[in-house]
Design a protein around this motif. Structure first.
Motif, mmCIF file in Angstrom:
data_model
loop_
_atom_site.group_PDB
_atom_site.id
_atom_site.type_symbol
_atom_site.label_atom_id
_atom_site.label_comp_id
_atom_site.label_asym_id
_atom_site.label_seq_id
_atom_site.Cartn_x
_atom_site.Cartn_y
_atom_site.Cartn_z
ATOM 1 N N ASP A 62 -35.366 -26.141 3.518
ATOM 2 C CA ASP A 62 -36.410 -26.074 4.372
ATOM 3 C C ASP A 62 -37.462 -25.824 3.794
ATOM 4 O O ASP A 62 -37.584 -24.688 2.832
ATOM 5 C CB ASP A 62 -36.114 -25.009 5.395
ATOM 6 N N ALA A 64 -40.308 -24.645 4.183
ATOM 7 C CA ALA A 64 -40.680 -23.135 4.267
ATOM 8 C C ALA A 64 -40.581 -22.216 3.254
ATOM 9 O O ALA A 64 -41.126 -20.981 3.087
ATOM 10 C CB ALA A 64 -40.657 -22.867 5.666
ATOM 11 N N ASP A 65 -39.300 -22.113 2.840
ATOM 12 C CA ASP A 65 -38.725 -21.346 1.743
ATOM 13 C C ASP A 65 -39.377 -21.655 0.434
ATOM 14 O O ASP A 65 -39.001 -22.996 -0.135
ATOM 15 C CB ASP A 65 -37.216 -21.398 1.775
ATOM 16 N N GLN A 104 -43.698 -16.983 17.423
ATOM 17 C CA GLN A 104 -42.679 -17.960 16.517
ATOM 18 C C GLN A 104 -43.346 -19.361 16.515
ATOM 19 O O GLN A 104 -43.134 -20.090 15.424
ATOM 20 C CB GLN A 104 -41.451 -18.164 17.697
ATOM 21 N N ASP A 107 -45.747 -19.012 13.578
ATOM 22 C CA ASP A 107 -45.162 -18.956 12.348
ATOM 23 C C ASP A 107 -44.557 -20.385 11.778
ATOM 24 O O ASP A 107 -44.573 -20.726 10.520
ATOM 25 C CB ASP A 107 -44.070 -18.142 12.337
ATOM 26 N N TRP A 108 -43.867 -21.025 12.711
ATOM 27 C CA TRP A 108 -43.466 -22.453 12.281
ATOM 28 C C TRP A 108 -44.350 -23.280 12.003
ATOM 29 O O TRP A 108 -43.893 -23.912 10.675
ATOM 30 C CB TRP A 108 -42.795 -22.950 13.643
ATOM 31 N N LEU A 110 -47.508 -22.585 10.362
ATOM 32 C CA LEU A 110 -47.956 -21.940 9.112
ATOM 33 C C LEU A 110 -47.012 -21.948 7.971
ATOM 34 O O LEU A 110 -47.374 -22.275 6.963
ATOM 35 C CB LEU A 110 -48.488 -20.770 9.285
ATOM 36 N N ASP A 111 -45.678 -21.811 8.114
ATOM 37 C CA ASP A 111 -44.796 -21.526 7.282
ATOM 38 C C ASP A 111 -44.509 -22.916 6.799
ATOM 39 O O ASP A 111 -44.193 -23.147 5.402
ATOM 40 C CB ASP A 111 -43.584 -20.791 7.715
ATOM 41 N N THR A 112 -44.034 -23.828 7.553
ATOM 42 C CA THR A 112 -43.603 -25.184 7.231
ATOM 43 C C THR A 112 -44.867 -26.052 6.509
ATOM 44 O O THR A 112 -44.884 -26.511 5.426
ATOM 45 C CB THR A 112 -43.193 -26.062 8.360
ATOM 46 N N LYS A 115 -47.672 -22.777 4.281
ATOM 47 C CA LYS A 115 -46.757 -22.080 2.922
ATOM 48 C C LYS A 115 -45.998 -22.903 2.277
ATOM 49 O O LYS A 115 -46.059 -22.940 0.812
ATOM 50 C CB LYS A 115 -46.027 -21.083 3.656
ATOM 51 N N GLY A 116 -45.296 -23.876 2.817
ATOM 52 C CA GLY A 116 -44.271 -24.825 2.185
ATOM 53 C C GLY A 116 -45.260 -25.868 1.374
ATOM 54 O O GLY A 116 -44.848 -25.827 0.160
ATOM 55 N N ALA A 158 -53.135 -24.717 10.342
ATOM 56 C CA ALA A 158 -52.561 -24.874 9.179
ATOM 57 C C ALA A 158 -53.203 -25.814 8.151
ATOM 58 O O ALA A 158 -52.843 -25.936 7.188
ATOM 59 C CB ALA A 158 -50.921 -24.827 9.856
#
Length: 255
Positions: A62, A64-65, A104, A107-108, A110-112, A115-116, A158
């Motif tokens: 993923d 996002a990590d 949720q 965050d999905w 923005l993180d993917t 941030k990704g 995003a």
């Protein structure tokens, strides 16, 4: 060939724009590392792109990590000895009205998307800083222009961050001869729509967006892939910090 001997890492490389981009890089002489969350889909894509098994490797996880982007870059460098190009393509999309969006959902996106792309670009830049390279982000037309038929506030925010990151990193990374640009597609017919609609709904809905584009049709993965390859190529060696709409004319205006 145009990318003979170059090494390319692509996030979201198992389908759609990412897979088509990987296919075209390999056809033009590059070695490619592709990322995605589904190892089975990645391995199938790799076999389809390069039946020899010599020019494509996979790195699942993923995006996002931040560790996932770092692992993709490390896989490319370990197998092929360097990294010349990063295509930061992974993303998610599911239109939902602003008043219905949850934390949720926020965050999905923005993180993917943000941030990704941020931390994968950082990992790639560290690998490129000695010899230079090119980073190409997949942004979005929705970050430039709001579309009432597809309410996408968090998704658009995003991707607006992705566009801003391109301009900032163009300045920061220029001393290392690392260029960074983005494509901003409109409606492109990829499997992302099947993540929130049935196959029958996709078949019925997507054609209704043809007329939304002044050129009269939805985009295809190859339309965007060719723009990505241009930004990655020597022909674009004096271009950095640019957001290129690849949108069938949507952002130009309306009839």
């Amino acid at each position: 060939m145009r990318f003979d001997g170059q090494v390319v890492a692509i996030t979201g490389g198992g389908s759609g724009i990412g897979k088509e981009t990987a296919t075209r890089f390999v056809a033009k002489g590059a070695y490619v590392a592709i990322n995605g969350r589904d190892i089975g889909k990645l391995e199938a894509a790799a076999r389809e792109i390069d039946p020899s098994g010599q020019k494509v490797i996979v790195s699942a996880g993923d995006i996002a990590d931040p560790a996932t982007g770092a692992a993709l870059v490390e896989a490319a460098v370990s197998r092929f000895g360097k990294l010349d190009v990063l295509v930061n393509n992974a993303g998610v999309f599911n239109p939902k009205p602003f008043l219905d969006l949850t934390e949720q959902d926020y965050d999905w996106y923005l993180d993917t998307i943000l941030k990704g792309k941020f931390f994968t670009a950082q990992a790639a830049a560290k690998a490129m800083k000695e010899k230079g390279g090119a980073i190409v982000q997949t942004g979005s037309m929705w970050a430039i222009q709001a579309i009432g038929a597809t309410p996408s506030a968090a998704y658009s925010a995003a991707n607006a961050g992705v566009h801003a990151m391109v301009r900032n990193l163009a300045i920061e990374l220029a001393p290392y001869k690392i260029r960074i640009n983005a494509v901003a597609p409109a409606v492109v017919e990829t499997p992302v729509y099947n993540t929130f609609m049935t196959d029958e709904q996709v078949k019925e809905t997507l054609p209704t967006f043809d007329a939304f584009h002044p050129l009269g049709r939805n985009g295809q993965p190859g339309d965007v892939a060719e723009a990505i390859l241009f930004f990655a190529s020597k022909e674009a060696s004096w271009i950095t910090g640019t957001i290129l709409p690849v949108d069938g004319g949507v952002t130009a205006g309306r009839q």
